[in-house]
Scaffold this motif. Structure first.
Motif, PDB file in Angstrom:
ATOM      1  N   TYR A 113       0.866  -1.387   0.078  1.00  0.00           N
ATOM      2  CA  TYR A 113       0.015   0.138  -0.186  1.00  0.00           C
ATOM      3  C   TYR A 113       0.961   1.263  -0.120  1.00  0.00           C
ATOM      4  O   TYR A 113       1.730   1.529   0.967  1.00  0.00           O
ATOM      5  N   VAL A 114       0.982   1.919  -1.066  1.00  0.00           N
ATOM      6  CA  VAL A 114       1.755   3.192  -1.249  1.00  0.00           C
ATOM      7  C   VAL A 114       0.957   4.168  -1.785  1.00  0.00           C
ATOM      8  O   VAL A 114       0.195   4.125  -3.060  1.00  0.00           O
ATOM      9  N   ARG A 115       0.610   5.266  -1.454  1.00  0.00           N
ATOM     10  CA  ARG A 115      -0.221   6.203  -1.962  1.00  0.00           C
ATOM     11  C   ARG A 115       0.175   6.886  -3.220  1.00  0.00           C
ATOM     12  O   ARG A 115       1.482   6.809  -3.189  1.00  0.00           O
ATOM     13  N   HIS A 116      -0.829   7.361  -3.829  1.00  0.00           N
ATOM     14  CA  HIS A 116      -0.290   8.140  -5.324  1.00  0.00           C
ATOM     15  C   HIS A 116       0.825   9.180  -4.981  1.00  0.00           C
ATOM     16  O   HIS A 116       1.718   9.378  -5.967  1.00  0.00           O
ATOM     17  N   HIS A 117       0.879   9.785  -4.001  1.00  0.00           N
ATOM     18  CA  HIS A 117       1.749  11.051  -3.792  1.00  0.00           C
ATOM     19  C   HIS A 117       3.331  10.431  -3.965  1.00  0.00           C
ATOM     20  O   HIS A 117       4.133  11.242  -4.360  1.00  0.00           O
ATOM     21  N   ASP A 118       3.325   9.267  -3.572  1.00  0.00           N
ATOM     22  CA  ASP A 118       4.867   8.497  -3.625  1.00  0.00           C
ATOM     23  C   ASP A 118       4.989   7.782  -4.831  1.00  0.00           C
ATOM     24  O   ASP A 118       5.984   6.986  -4.825  1.00  0.00           O
ATOM     25  N   ILE A 119       4.313   7.850  -5.742  1.00  0.00           N
ATOM     26  CA  ILE A 119       4.402   7.079  -7.081  1.00  0.00           C
ATOM     27  C   ILE A 119       4.992   7.990  -8.141  1.00  0.00           C
ATOM     28  O   ILE A 119       4.342   9.061  -8.451  1.00  0.00           O
ATOM     29  N   GLU A 120       5.935   7.565  -8.715  1.00  0.00           N
ATOM     30  CA  GLU A 120       6.589   8.283  -9.861  1.00  0.00           C
ATOM     31  C   GLU A 120       5.531   8.473 -11.098  1.00  0.00           C
ATOM     32  O   GLU A 120       4.785   7.589 -11.366  1.00  0.00           O
ATOM     33  N   PRO A 121       5.715   9.758 -11.763  1.00  0.00           N
ATOM     34  CA  PRO A 121       4.925   9.907 -12.616  1.00  0.00           C
ATOM     35  C   PRO A 121       4.819   8.943 -13.863  1.00  0.00           C
ATOM     36  O   PRO A 121       4.086   8.616 -14.544  1.00  0.00           O
ATOM     37  N   LYS A 122       5.883   8.409 -14.247  1.00  0.00           N
ATOM     38  CA  LYS A 122       6.354   7.433 -15.304  1.00  0.00           C
ATOM     39  C   LYS A 122       5.329   6.254 -14.756  1.00  0.00           C
ATOM     40  O   LYS A 122       4.810   5.659 -15.704  1.00  0.00           O
ATOM     41  N   TRP A 123       5.233   5.760 -13.617  1.00  0.00           N
ATOM     42  CA  TRP A 123       4.167   4.690 -13.163  1.00  0.00           C
ATOM     43  C   TRP A 123       2.722   5.123 -13.099  1.00  0.00           C
ATOM     44  O   TRP A 123       1.917   4.320 -13.381  1.00  0.00           O
ATOM     45  N   LYS A 124       2.373   6.098 -12.905  1.00  0.00           N
ATOM     46  CA  LYS A 124       1.149   6.746 -13.148  1.00  0.00           C
ATOM     47  C   LYS A 124       0.582   6.560 -14.641  1.00  0.00           C
ATOM     48  O   LYS A 124      -0.509   6.087 -14.785  1.00  0.00           O
ATOM     49  N   GLN A 125       1.470   6.896 -15.418  1.00  0.00           N
ATOM     50  CA  GLN A 125       1.084   6.891 -16.885  1.00  0.00           C
ATOM     51  C   GLN A 125       1.113   5.401 -17.324  1.00  0.00           C
ATOM     52  O   GLN A 125       0.479   5.248 -18.073  1.00  0.00           O
ATOM     53  N   TRP A 126       2.012   4.532 -16.735  1.00  0.00           N
ATOM     54  CA  TRP A 126       1.889   3.199 -16.813  1.00  0.00           C
ATOM     55  C   TRP A 126       0.507   2.469 -16.533  1.00  0.00           C
ATOM     56  O   TRP A 126       0.153   1.577 -17.191  1.00  0.00           O
ATOM     57  N   PHE A 127       0.088   2.873 -15.446  1.00  0.00           N
ATOM     58  CA  PHE A 127      -1.254   2.610 -14.983  1.00  0.00           C
ATOM     59  C   PHE A 127      -2.118   2.931 -15.851  1.00  0.00           C
ATOM     60  O   PHE A 127      -3.290   2.119 -16.239  1.00  0.00           O
ATOM     61  N   ALA A 128      -2.207   4.389 -16.150  1.00  0.00           N
ATOM     62  CA  ALA A 128      -3.369   4.771 -17.089  1.00  0.00           C
ATOM     63  C   ALA A 128      -3.300   3.826 -18.322  1.00  0.00           C
ATOM     64  O   ALA A 128      -4.249   3.513 -18.773  1.00  0.00           O
ATOM     65  N   ASP A 129      -2.037   3.800 -18.954  1.00  0.00           N
ATOM     66  CA  ASP A 129      -2.052   2.982 -20.114  1.00  0.00           C
ATOM     67  C   ASP A 129      -2.665   1.620 -20.071  1.00  0.00           C
ATOM     68  O   ASP A 129      -3.054   1.027 -21.003  1.00  0.00           O
ATOM     69  N   GLY A 130      -2.113   1.092 -18.857  1.00  0.00           N
ATOM     70  CA  GLY A 130      -2.538  -0.468 -18.740  1.00  0.00           C
ATOM     71  C   GLY A 130      -3.850  -0.562 -18.698  1.00  0.00           C
ATOM     72  O   GLY A 130      -4.587  -1.372 -18.976  1.00  0.00           O
TER      73      GLY A 130
ATOM     74  N   LEU B 295      -4.556   8.890  -9.439  1.00  0.00           N
ATOM     75  CA  LEU B 295      -4.405   8.995  -7.828  1.00  0.00           C
ATOM     76  C   LEU B 295      -4.646   7.694  -7.377  1.00  0.00           C
ATOM     77  O   LEU B 295      -4.742   7.406  -6.080  1.00  0.00           O
ATOM     78  N   ALA B 296      -4.613   6.540  -8.061  1.00  0.00           N
ATOM     79  CA  ALA B 296      -4.807   5.288  -7.405  1.00  0.00           C
ATOM     80  C   ALA B 296      -3.455   4.691  -6.949  1.00  0.00           C
ATOM     81  O   ALA B 296      -2.362   5.312  -7.332  1.00  0.00           O
ATOM     82  N   GLY B 297      -3.606   4.016  -5.595  1.00  0.00           N
ATOM     83  CA  GLY B 297      -2.482   3.659  -4.939  1.00  0.00           C
ATOM     84  C   GLY B 297      -1.782   2.622  -5.489  1.00  0.00           C
ATOM     85  O   GLY B 297      -2.222   1.876  -6.700  1.00  0.00           O
ATOM     86  N   LEU B 298      -0.600   2.031  -5.207  1.00  0.00           N
ATOM     87  CA  LEU B 298       0.003   1.012  -5.686  1.00  0.00           C
ATOM     88  C   LEU B 298      -0.481  -0.143  -5.746  1.00  0.00           C
ATOM     89  O   LEU B 298      -0.323  -1.072  -6.710  1.00  0.00           O
ATOM     90  N   HIS B 299      -1.205  -0.652  -4.736  1.00  0.00           N
ATOM     91  CA  HIS B 299      -1.841  -1.797  -4.692  1.00  0.00           C
ATOM     92  C   HIS B 299      -2.854  -2.147  -6.072  1.00  0.00           C
ATOM     93  O   HIS B 299      -3.055  -3.247  -6.574  1.00  0.00           O
TER      94      HIS B 299
END
Length: 526
Positions: free
Chosen positions: A174-191, A202-206
């Motif tokens: 469980y890692v909040r979105h504040h601590d997630i790098e922008p490249k991984w946020k984009q990876w999540f959106a693309d996925g 804004l989704a968390g790492l889980h």
């Protein structure tokens, strides 16, 4: 669940031989044997591991500060939960492979190894010390030869398809979105987009881990993950709800009350999600778990048609349907709309300070900017003078009095140099400098704390930003009625109505507050 204990020769009495993976791991092991005969102590540690305990993992958790573990989302799962998830997995069949995407010290992998003696074991873990502990635990139990440890981020792990079903099992970090790098946020959106779903960054790492699992899985693979339960209701959890209703194939959901303490050092609402990839059943089984003793191999719960779950914007309400109001009560939402305060986009710029010198007073609005301002007010917010001012500019600067326009334009130019126009919030405004504070709410309340919300009457026309909620009556209410409503809320709303996050914070979303039962208008006015 019957646990199979593999017989193994006793470990070497030499510490480096028994745990030959790093100096830091040796220190962890040494902390457990301090003051004892080394040979005997190592024997006890090894026997404990083989019996299903996790002394090295427990020592690792104790050695890492809570702040350090919060950054990496490191929370290890109690044995009762692991056992129930393993028992559920046994009921689904025999996997050819077990994958734990955030293996930690190996609690899930070791338990799975005992009941699935022919399954390949894959543990993905990014923390080097946890990797050493995982390897040591597998080594002591004799599972090293059929295990593969991948010491990297699960989202990058190369896990190829195999013949036979794969069981995905574990506790994604469980890692909040504040601590997630922008490249991984984009990876999540693309996925998520690859499966036809819009995903909030804004989704968390889980939730990222569910996407990656779907990318790696084949039809008929199955799994169970335990996570924080926030995704059941929030907007950024909708992508997971949609995936469970579709490709991920949700079969059941088991929501653990915070009082059950699913994680020993974190008061949180936990959720165990079971799924069978691309083989979603017609019904979805839901269970509200009051204590760990109620888990019962995840076999309990009530089934509802998937169509009902898909129509619900908040899943906590279908897991734990609220009681109907008594005959003389109604839901707060029938009396008031609840709105979170405005997001400024950059408080350091929009909360007035020396940089606001020369701006007219009518553009500097007294505003509640900290939750403690409401908590300390106790009952009534009557004096605006202690409150900070928020700079509230109009979209059309030409509407400002000509006397003050030069000062306003100087401020706007300064704010732009500070990057105020580049925040996500600013880029989605009519004019990037227009904060647009909402009108004063007659009742304000805090919504996230380790306590019940503080409800306060706002008698000084203060505004509020997004650290508080404002209650706006749907029809005009007298001052006496507003006072009585506030007093009732203050004494009757507890943390039980909110959602508890990792760390023990209880949060009330606007819709959750609107579902609170209050006396009817006739009663309040009587």
């Amino acid at each position: 669940m019957q646990m199979i204990v593999t017989e193994m020769p006793m470990p070497s009495p030499n510490l480096q031989t028994a745990f030959p993976f790093s100096e830091e791991l040796s220190d962890i092991a040494a902390s457990l044997v301090r003051g004892k005969n080394l040979t005997a102590a190592l024997t006890v540690i090894a026997e404990s591991i083989r019996a299903g305990a996790d002394p090295l993992g427990d020592a690792f958790i104790a050695a890492r500060s809570a702040d350090d573990r919060r950054i990496t989302g490191t929370v290890y799962t109690p044995g009762e939960i692991v056992s129930s998830m393993i028992a559920w997995a046994q009921q689904q069949g025999t996997p050819a492979r077990v994958v734990d995407p955030g293996a930690g010290s190996g609690r899930f992998l070791l338990a799975a190894a005992r009941v699935f003696p022919d399954a390949e074991l894959i543990g993905v873990e990014i923390d080097p010390l946890a990797v050493d502990i995982l390897r040591a635990n597998l080594h002591v139990c004799g599972y090293s030869e059929r295990a593969r440890i991948i010491p990297e981020d699960y989202r990058e792990a190369d896990i190829s398809p195999i013949d036979g079903p794969t069981l995905f099992l574990g506790n994604p970090p469980y890692v909040r979105h504040h601590d997630i790098e922008p490249k991984w946020k984009q990876w999540f959106a693309d996925g998520a987009g690859d499966y036809g779903h819009l995903a909030s960054k804004l989704a968390g790492l889980h939730i990222h881990f569910f996407i990656r699992t779907l990318q790696l899985a084949r039809e008929g693979d199955y799994g169970a993950f335990i996570t924080s339960a926030e995704w059941l209701d929030v907007n950024y959890g909708s992508v997971l709800r949609n995936l469970l209703a579709g490709e991920l194939g949700g079969t059941s959901l088991h929501v653990l009350d915070p009082k059950a303490m699913p994680f020993p050092d974190v008061a949180t609402t936990g959720a165990i999600t079971c799924f069978k990839v691309r083989q979603r059943p017609k019904t979805f089984r839901l269970q509200a778990v009051e204590s760990l003793a109620d888990l019962n191999a995840l076999s309990n719960g009530n089934s509802i048609p998937w169509s009902e779950a898909q129509l619900s914007p908040r899943w906590s309400t279908i897991v734990r349907p609220g009681p109907k109001p008594p005959s003389d009560h109604i839901e707060l939402g029938e009396l008031c709309r609840v709105h979170r305060g405005q997001v400024t986009g950059n408080n350091e710029i929009w909360i007035a300070g020396p940089h606001a010198k020369g701006l007219p007073e009518d553009l500097l609005l007294p505003t509640v900017t900290k939750a403690r301002e409401l908590i300390e007010a106790v009952d009534i917010l009557q004096d605006p003078s202690p409150l900070r001012r928020v700079i509230n500019l109009p979209a059309n600067l030409d509407d400002i009095d000509a006397e003050f326009l030069p000062a306003v334009k100087r401020f706007v130019a300064w704010a732009k140099r500070q990057g105020a126009d580049r925040s996500y919030t600013a880029q989605h405004r009519r004019a990037w400098w227009e904060v647009r504070l909402t009108e004063p709410a007659p009742i304000m309340c805090t919504y996230m704390a380790r306590r019940a919300p503080a409800f306060v009457r706002n008698l000084c026309s203060a505004r509020h930003i997004n650290i508080a909620h404002g209650l706006y009556p749907r029809e005009q209410l007298s001052e006496k009625t507003l006072d009585r409503l506030t007093d009732y809320l203050r004494h009757n709303v507890s943390t039980a109505g909110g959602r508890t996050y990792a760390g023990g914070l209880t949060k009330f979303e606007p819709r959750e507050l609107e579902r609170v039962h209050v006396p009817s208008l006739e009663f309040l006015e009587a």
